[in-house]
Design a protein around this motif. Sequence first.
Motif, PDB file in Angstrom:
ATOM      1  N   ALA A 110     -18.971   7.688 -15.231  1.00  0.00           N
ATOM      2  CA  ALA A 110     -19.201   6.729 -14.141  1.00  0.00           C
ATOM      3  C   ALA A 110     -19.217   5.282 -14.613  1.00  0.00           C
ATOM      4  N   ALA A 111     -19.805   4.993 -15.772  1.00  0.00           N
ATOM      5  CA  ALA A 111     -19.880   3.607 -16.226  1.00  0.00           C
ATOM      6  C   ALA A 111     -18.492   3.052 -16.543  1.00  0.00           C
ATOM      7  N   ARG A 112     -17.619   3.902 -17.053  1.00  0.00           N
ATOM      8  CA  ARG A 112     -16.293   3.444 -17.445  1.00  0.00           C
ATOM      9  C   ARG A 112     -15.347   3.349 -16.250  1.00  0.00           C
ATOM     10  N   THR A 113     -15.244   4.425 -15.481  1.00  0.00           N
ATOM     11  CA  THR A 113     -14.277   4.461 -14.384  1.00  0.00           C
ATOM     12  C   THR A 113     -14.919   4.234 -13.027  1.00  0.00           C
ATOM     13  N   GLY A 114     -16.236   4.370 -12.961  1.00  0.00           N
ATOM     14  CA  GLY A 114     -16.932   4.190 -11.692  1.00  0.00           C
ATOM     15  C   GLY A 114     -17.112   5.469 -10.921  1.00  0.00           C
ATOM     16  N   GLU A 115     -16.335   6.462 -11.249  1.00  0.00           N
ATOM     17  CA  GLU A 115     -16.341   7.691 -10.473  1.00  0.00           C
ATOM     18  C   GLU A 115     -16.783   8.868 -11.323  1.00  0.00           C
ATOM     19  N   ALA A 116     -18.022   9.325 -11.126  1.00  0.00           N
ATOM     20  CA  ALA A 116     -18.461  10.529 -11.815  1.00  0.00           C
ATOM     21  C   ALA A 116     -17.864  11.737 -11.109  1.00  0.00           C
ATOM     22  N   HIS A 117     -17.833  11.681  -9.795  1.00  0.00           N
ATOM     23  CA  HIS A 117     -17.249  12.746  -8.982  1.00  0.00           C
ATOM     24  C   HIS A 117     -16.429  12.058  -7.898  1.00  0.00           C
ATOM     25  N   ALA A 118     -15.111  12.091  -8.062  1.00  0.00           N
ATOM     26  CA  ALA A 118     -14.237  11.379  -7.121  1.00  0.00           C
ATOM     27  C   ALA A 118     -14.192  12.056  -5.763  1.00  0.00           C
ATOM     28  N   ILE A 119     -14.407  13.370  -5.726  1.00  0.00           N
ATOM     29  CA  ILE A 119     -14.461  14.105  -4.464  1.00  0.00           C
ATOM     30  C   ILE A 119     -15.869  14.649  -4.336  1.00  0.00           C
ATOM     31  N   LEU A 120     -16.535  14.278  -3.260  1.00  0.00           N
ATOM     32  CA  LEU A 120     -17.918  14.674  -3.043  1.00  0.00           C
ATOM     33  C   LEU A 120     -17.992  15.621  -1.862  1.00  0.00           C
ATOM     34  N   THR A 121     -18.651  16.752  -2.052  1.00  0.00           N
ATOM     35  CA  THR A 121     -18.814  17.718  -0.974  1.00  0.00           C
ATOM     36  C   THR A 121     -20.243  17.678  -0.465  1.00  0.00           C
ATOM     37  N   VAL A 122     -20.377  17.561   0.846  1.00  0.00           N
ATOM     38  CA  VAL A 122     -21.703  17.603   1.474  1.00  0.00           C
ATOM     39  C   VAL A 122     -21.771  18.858   2.331  1.00  0.00           C
ATOM     40  N   THR A 123     -22.975  19.367   2.497  1.00  0.00           N
ATOM     41  CA  THR A 123     -23.158  20.636   3.207  1.00  0.00           C
ATOM     42  C   THR A 123     -23.863  20.425   4.548  1.00  0.00           C
ATOM     43  N   PRO A 124     -23.810  21.429   5.422  1.00  0.00           N
ATOM     44  CA  PRO A 124     -24.522  21.337   6.705  1.00  0.00           C
ATOM     45  C   PRO A 124     -26.042  21.215   6.533  1.00  0.00           C
ATOM     46  N   ARG A 125     -26.571  21.632   5.413  1.00  0.00           N
ATOM     47  CA  ARG A 125     -28.012  21.538   5.149  1.00  0.00           C
ATOM     48  C   ARG A 125     -28.409  20.192   4.550  1.00  0.00           C
ATOM     49  N   ARG A 126     -27.515  19.251   4.577  1.00  0.00           N
ATOM     50  CA  ARG A 126     -27.708  17.891   4.049  1.00  0.00           C
ATOM     51  C   ARG A 126     -28.005  17.893   2.550  1.00  0.00           C
ATOM     52  N   THR A 127     -27.256  18.690   1.831  1.00  0.00           N
ATOM     53  CA  THR A 127     -27.325  18.664   0.372  1.00  0.00           C
ATOM     54  C   THR A 127     -25.966  18.210  -0.145  1.00  0.00           C
ATOM     55  N   ALA A 128     -25.945  17.801  -1.402  1.00  0.00           N
ATOM     56  CA  ALA A 128     -24.698  17.332  -2.007  1.00  0.00           C
ATOM     57  C   ALA A 128     -24.815  17.486  -3.514  1.00  0.00           C
ATOM     58  N   LEU A 129     -23.689  17.448  -4.177  1.00  0.00           N
ATOM     59  CA  LEU A 129     -23.687  17.416  -5.631  1.00  0.00           C
ATOM     60  C   LEU A 129     -24.167  16.037  -6.058  1.00  0.00           C
ATOM     61  N   ALA A 130     -25.209  15.986  -6.882  1.00  0.00           N
ATOM     62  CA  ALA A 130     -25.736  14.691  -7.331  1.00  0.00           C
ATOM     63  C   ALA A 130     -24.631  13.923  -8.058  1.00  0.00           C
ATOM     64  N   ALA A 131     -24.537  12.644  -7.769  1.00  0.00           N
ATOM     65  CA  ALA A 131     -23.463  11.839  -8.350  1.00  0.00           C
ATOM     66  C   ALA A 131     -23.897  10.391  -8.485  1.00  0.00           C
ATOM     67  N   THR A 132     -23.188   9.663  -9.354  1.00  0.00           N
ATOM     68  CA  THR A 132     -23.421   8.231  -9.558  1.00  0.00           C
ATOM     69  C   THR A 132     -22.082   7.520  -9.542  1.00  0.00           C
ATOM     70  N   TRP A 133     -22.056   6.344  -8.860  1.00  0.00           N
ATOM     71  CA  TRP A 133     -20.854   5.511  -8.843  1.00  0.00           C
ATOM     72  C   TRP A 133     -21.236   4.081  -9.168  1.00  0.00           C
ATOM     73  N   PHE A 134     -20.325   3.382  -9.835  1.00  0.00           N
ATOM     74  CA  PHE A 134     -20.474   1.949 -10.061  1.00  0.00           C
ATOM     75  C   PHE A 134     -19.290   1.248  -9.414  1.00  0.00           C
ATOM     76  N   LEU A 135     -19.571   0.154  -8.727  1.00  0.00           N
ATOM     77  CA  LEU A 135     -18.555  -0.717  -8.160  1.00  0.00           C
ATOM     78  C   LEU A 135     -18.860  -2.130  -8.627  1.00  0.00           C
ATOM     79  N   ASN A 136     -17.835  -2.958  -8.814  1.00  0.00           N
ATOM     80  CA  ASN A 136     -18.088  -4.328  -9.255  1.00  0.00           C
ATOM     81  C   ASN A 136     -17.033  -5.282  -8.718  1.00  0.00           C
TER      82      ASN A 136
END
Length: 167
Positions: A110-136
Motif C-alpha cells: 500500500a505505501a508504494r503503490t497505494g493499493e493493498a487490495h485493488a478489488i474490495l469485496t463487501v458483504t450483505p452483513r457489512r463486512t469487508a476484507l480489511a485494507a489500507t490505501w494511500f492517495l496523494n
Amino acid sequence: MIQGCRHTGQRGFSLLELTIAVGMAAVLAAAGLFQLDPGAVALASAHQEIRGSLDQAFILARARGTNVTVALGRASGAGEHLPVQLSRRVKWGKPAHIPLPPGMDTPTVAARTGEAHAILTVTPRRTALAATWFLNDGREALCMRLSGQGKLQVLRWRRDLQKWTRV
C-alpha cells in the motif's frame, strides 16, 4: 405638539466609489482563490468518492443479499463492480517524504503503490476484507483504512502541521 422632522437627503455612492469597492472585492476574491490548494480539493473529492462508493456497495450488497465488489485505481474486476473515479491530480501511494501514520506497521504494497487490495469485496452483513490505501497529491496524503467490520477510517497528512489528522 409634534415636532417636525427635518429630512436630510441621503448621499448615494458615486460611480468612482462603486468602482473602487468592486475592484477591492475582486482583489480579495483573487487572493482567496490563490490560497486555495487544488491538490487539497482533489484529495477531498477522492475521499468522498471512495467513501460514497463503499457506502453504495454496502447498500447494494444488503439489498441484493450478495457480495459486491469495488474496483480501486486501475483495477477491473470480473463480474459486476463499482469503479472509483479519481482526479488526475490524485495519485495512488504515499510519497517517501511523508511518514506513516503513528502506530502503523509498514505495509508492503500500500505505501508504494497505494493499493493493498485493488478489488474490495463487501458483504450483505457489512463486512469487508480489511485494507489500507494511500492517495496523494505530491504534497499531502490520505491514508484510508477499512476494517473487517466495514468501518472506514481516514487520516490526512497535513504538510502545514507536519502530522496526520483525522478526517
